[in-house]
Scaffold this active site. Structure first.
Site, PDB file in Angstrom:
ATOM      1  N   LEU A 157       0.837  -1.211   0.000  1.00  0.00           N
ATOM      2  CA  LEU A 157       0.000   0.000   0.000  1.00  0.00           C
ATOM      3  C   LEU A 157       0.866   1.254   0.000  1.00  0.00           C
ATOM      4  O   LEU A 157       2.059   1.209   0.310  1.00  0.00           O
ATOM      5  CB  LEU A 157      -0.912  -0.048   1.241  1.00  0.00           C
ATOM      6  CG  LEU A 157      -1.911  -1.215   1.226  1.00  0.00           C
ATOM      7  CD1 LEU A 157      -2.528  -1.433   2.609  1.00  0.00           C
ATOM      8  CD2 LEU A 157      -3.005  -0.976   0.183  1.00  0.00           C
ATOM      9  N   PRO A 158       0.253   2.403  -0.330  1.00  0.00           N
ATOM     10  CA  PRO A 158       1.066   3.618  -0.496  1.00  0.00           C
ATOM     11  C   PRO A 158       1.782   4.091   0.770  1.00  0.00           C
ATOM     12  O   PRO A 158       2.968   4.443   0.713  1.00  0.00           O
ATOM     13  CB  PRO A 158       0.049   4.669  -0.969  1.00  0.00           C
ATOM     14  CG  PRO A 158      -1.065   3.891  -1.580  1.00  0.00           C
ATOM     15  CD  PRO A 158      -1.131   2.612  -0.790  1.00  0.00           C
ATOM     16  N   THR A 185       6.284   0.524   1.941  1.00  0.00           N
ATOM     17  CA  THR A 185       7.309   1.344   2.594  1.00  0.00           C
ATOM     18  C   THR A 185       6.577   2.393   3.426  1.00  0.00           C
ATOM     19  O   THR A 185       5.927   3.278   2.870  1.00  0.00           O
ATOM     20  CB  THR A 185       8.197   2.050   1.554  1.00  0.00           C
ATOM     21  OG1 THR A 185       8.802   1.062   0.729  1.00  0.00           O
ATOM     22  CG2 THR A 185       9.274   2.877   2.232  1.00  0.00           C
ATOM     23  N   LYS A 202      15.255  -0.287   5.510  1.00  0.00           N
ATOM     24  CA  LYS A 202      14.964   0.299   4.189  1.00  0.00           C
ATOM     25  C   LYS A 202      15.307   1.796   4.185  1.00  0.00           C
ATOM     26  O   LYS A 202      15.885   2.312   3.232  1.00  0.00           O
ATOM     27  CB  LYS A 202      13.494   0.064   3.844  1.00  0.00           C
ATOM     28  CG  LYS A 202      12.960   0.962   2.777  1.00  0.00           C
ATOM     29  CD  LYS A 202      12.559   0.267   1.521  1.00  0.00           C
ATOM     30  CE  LYS A 202      12.290   1.304   0.435  1.00  0.00           C
ATOM     31  NZ  LYS A 202      11.892   0.808  -0.802  1.00  0.00           N
ATOM     32  N   LYS A 212       9.786  10.648  -0.648  1.00  0.00           N
ATOM     33  CA  LYS A 212       9.006   9.960   0.386  1.00  0.00           C
ATOM     34  C   LYS A 212       9.943   9.192   1.339  1.00  0.00           C
ATOM     35  O   LYS A 212       9.844   9.309   2.558  1.00  0.00           O
ATOM     36  CB  LYS A 212       8.025   8.984  -0.279  1.00  0.00           C
ATOM     37  CG  LYS A 212       7.304   8.086   0.716  1.00  0.00           C
ATOM     38  CD  LYS A 212       6.554   6.951   0.055  1.00  0.00           C
ATOM     39  CE  LYS A 212       6.114   5.940   1.105  1.00  0.00           C
ATOM     40  NZ  LYS A 212       5.418   4.796   0.584  1.00  0.00           N
TER      41      LYS A 212
HETATM   42  P1  NAD Z   1       0.833   2.439  -6.389  1.00  0.00           P
HETATM   43  O1  NAD Z   1       0.269   3.764  -6.053  1.00  0.00           O
HETATM   44  O2  NAD Z   1       1.127   2.109  -7.813  1.00  0.00           O
HETATM   45  O3  NAD Z   1      -0.138   1.277  -5.822  1.00  0.00           O
HETATM   46  C1  NAD Z   1      -0.815   1.339  -4.591  1.00  0.00           C
HETATM   47  C2  NAD Z   1      -2.110   0.553  -4.757  1.00  0.00           C
HETATM   48  O4  NAD Z   1      -2.755   0.473  -3.490  1.00  0.00           O
HETATM   49  C3  NAD Z   1      -3.108   1.230  -5.705  1.00  0.00           C
HETATM   50  O5  NAD Z   1      -3.500   0.290  -6.689  1.00  0.00           O
HETATM   51  C4  NAD Z   1      -4.254   1.664  -4.803  1.00  0.00           C
HETATM   52  O6  NAD Z   1      -5.516   1.627  -5.451  1.00  0.00           O
HETATM   53  C5  NAD Z   1      -4.163   0.623  -3.708  1.00  0.00           C
HETATM   54  N1  NAD Z   1      -4.768   1.016  -2.446  1.00  0.00           N
HETATM   55  C6  NAD Z   1      -4.644   2.177  -1.760  1.00  0.00           C
HETATM   56  N2  NAD Z   1      -5.342   2.121  -0.609  1.00  0.00           N
HETATM   57  C7  NAD Z   1      -5.910   0.891  -0.559  1.00  0.00           C
HETATM   58  C8  NAD Z   1      -6.740   0.239   0.384  1.00  0.00           C
HETATM   59  N3  NAD Z   1      -7.114   0.832   1.526  1.00  0.00           N
HETATM   60  N4  NAD Z   1      -7.127  -1.022   0.109  1.00  0.00           N
HETATM   61  C9  NAD Z   1      -6.758  -1.631  -1.024  1.00  0.00           C
HETATM   62  N5  NAD Z   1      -5.976  -1.064  -1.967  1.00  0.00           N
HETATM   63  C10 NAD Z   1      -5.566   0.188  -1.728  1.00  0.00           C
HETATM   64  O7  NAD Z   1       2.143   2.288  -5.483  1.00  0.00           O
HETATM   65  P2  NAD Z   1       3.397   1.312  -5.749  1.00  0.00           P
HETATM   66  O8  NAD Z   1       4.385   1.967  -6.625  1.00  0.00           O
HETATM   67  O9  NAD Z   1       2.882  -0.056  -6.087  1.00  0.00           O
HETATM   68  O10 NAD Z   1       4.029   1.296  -4.283  1.00  0.00           O
HETATM   69  C11 NAD Z   1       3.478   0.554  -3.227  1.00  0.00           C
HETATM   70  C12 NAD Z   1       4.428   0.600  -2.057  1.00  0.00           C
HETATM   71  O11 NAD Z   1       5.703   0.088  -2.457  1.00  0.00           O
HETATM   72  C13 NAD Z   1       4.691   2.023  -1.525  1.00  0.00           C
HETATM   73  O12 NAD Z   1       4.749   1.974  -0.130  1.00  0.00           O
HETATM   74  C14 NAD Z   1       6.023   2.387  -2.152  1.00  0.00           C
HETATM   75  O13 NAD Z   1       6.735   3.349  -1.389  1.00  0.00           O
HETATM   76  C15 NAD Z   1       6.717   1.028  -2.157  1.00  0.00           C
HETATM   77  N6  NAD Z   1       7.788   0.876  -3.171  1.00  0.00           N
HETATM   78  C16 NAD Z   1       7.573   1.294  -4.456  1.00  0.00           C
HETATM   79  C17 NAD Z   1       8.600   1.132  -5.395  1.00  0.00           C
HETATM   80  C18 NAD Z   1       8.411   1.574  -6.825  1.00  0.00           C
HETATM   81  O14 NAD Z   1       9.404   1.626  -7.570  1.00  0.00           O
HETATM   82  N7  NAD Z   1       7.192   1.860  -7.277  1.00  0.00           N
HETATM   83  C19 NAD Z   1       9.816   0.544  -5.017  1.00  0.00           C
HETATM   84  C20 NAD Z   1       9.977   0.091  -3.700  1.00  0.00           C
HETATM   85  C21 NAD Z   1       8.942   0.262  -2.781  1.00  0.00           C
END
Ligand code: NAD
Length: 294
Positions: free
Chosen positions: A65-66, A96, A171, A246
């Site tokens: 999740l975000p 994260t 992390k 972030k």
């Molecule tokens: P994203 O915004 O693409 O995806 C998040 C998903 O969560 C969305 O599909 C959203 O609809 C869903 N969501 C939000 N609230 C929700 C809820 N209450 N119930 C169900 N679904 C819900 O984000 P991402 O890029 O996939 O990143 C996710 C996590 O991974 C973050 O914490 C980010 O910091 C971490 N991360 C991302 C990357 C990257 O390169 N994108 C790398 C390492 C870590």
């Protein structure tokens, strides 16, 4: 094969859940986005109408999740999953988030007799798709043993960092250091270039000397030095400046909470924020080189 509830199917969660399906697990998914759910249905997942429905009776609940507030809302309180899960379920939050929220979810899980690990990842969307993520886990040893069994189908390196919250701290430490050596590498390359050196030759020299680091070795920020790096592809991410900002904010929270004088981490955070505000949020984080050139 295990039964898994996967919550949060964005850029990272989607391909991670896809790898679990490919490995033969029975995956039930939930996301607020019906489009994300429909895509996973096409790949063979069951789609639930709520996180509670997805999580009923499964071996593992995995969330991606975000931010901390989404994780707290998913797991804590009367309507949260921890109130409904039984003790045979293992919960792995791969998001994260701030270490404080991870610790409180860990404490609430322990009170409910449920195994929980914060399990944030290193590696971006490409590593999520390739199943080569690194997981940094915080929780007890028995939960880690169970976590490894399923995380191995989404990643290559799985570390037990310590108790609940330790994965998030690991992390934040890593990404703070990444930001610092990226900016340092950019400064060194720019200084060399302005003094007549070829950045490719200077990179070779530093890689064979004590300035060697990951940013130079696999992610060279100078355009044209490394074909595969975002710098040679218009700084297309890769790892976005928005996400680096972030992560540096989370690192600042940890540093302040533990009274660490992290002058370089603080400066890196300020430089990346300024770069983000200049309209670079969606570009790769190695584009910080351009901030030094302007
Ligand atoms: P994203 O915004 O693409 O995806 C998040 C998903 O969560 C969305 O599909 C959203 O609809 C869903 N969501 C939000 N609230 C929700 C809820 N209450 N119930 C169900 N679904 C819900 O984000 P991402 O890029 O996939 O990143 C996710 C996590 O991974 C973050 O914490 C980010 O910091 C971490 N991360 C991302 C990357 C990257 O390169 N994108 C790398 C390492 C870590």
């Amino acid at each position: 094969m295990a039964t898994v509830a996967f919550i949060g199917l964005g850029n990272m969660g989607g391909p991670m859940a896809g790898n679990l399906l490919a490995a033969g697990h029975a995956v039930t998914v939930f996301d607020l986005s019906s489009e994300a759910c429909a895509h996973m249905r096409d790949l063979g997942a069951r789609v639930a109408e709520s996180a509670q429905q997805a999580a009923a009776g499964v071996d593992y609940v995995i969330s991606m999740l975000p931010a901390g507030k989404h994780v707290a809302a998913t797991y804590l309180g009367e309507d949260g999953l921890l109130a409904a899960l039984d003790s045979t379920t293992t919960v792995l939050d791969c998001s994260t988030i701030d270490a404080e929220t991870a610790r409180s979810v860990g404490a609430a899980a322990a009170e409910a007799g449920i195994g929980f690990m914060d399990s944030p990842v290193s590696g971006g969307v490409a590593a999520a798709a390739a199943g080569t993520l690194a997981f940094m886990c915080g929780g007890d040893a028995a939960t880690f043993d169970k976590a490894k069994l399923i995380l191995a189908d989404m990643g290559r390196n799985i570390f037990h960092a310590g108790p609940a919250g330790a994965g998030q701290v690991a992390k934040a430490c890593n990404n703070m250091l990444l930001a610092i050596h990226m900016i340092g590498s950019c400064e060194a390359l720019e200084m060399g270039a302005r003094n007549g050196l070829d950045p490719a030759v200077l990179s070779q020299i530093m890689l064979a000397s004590s300035g060697r680091n990951w940013s130079l070795e696999v992610y060279n920020p100078y355009p044209g030095v490394m074909d595969s790096a975002p710098a040679s592809n218009g700084y297309k991410p890769g790892f976005m400046v928005d996400l680096m900002v972030k992560d540096l904010g989370l690192a600042q929270q940890i540093a302040q909470g533990s009274h660490v004088d992290n002058a370089l981490g603080q400066l890196a955070s300020q430089l990346y924020e300024r770069h983000q505000q200049a309209g670079n949020g969606q570009r790769d984080f190695s584009s910080i080189l351009e901030a030094l050139q302007s």
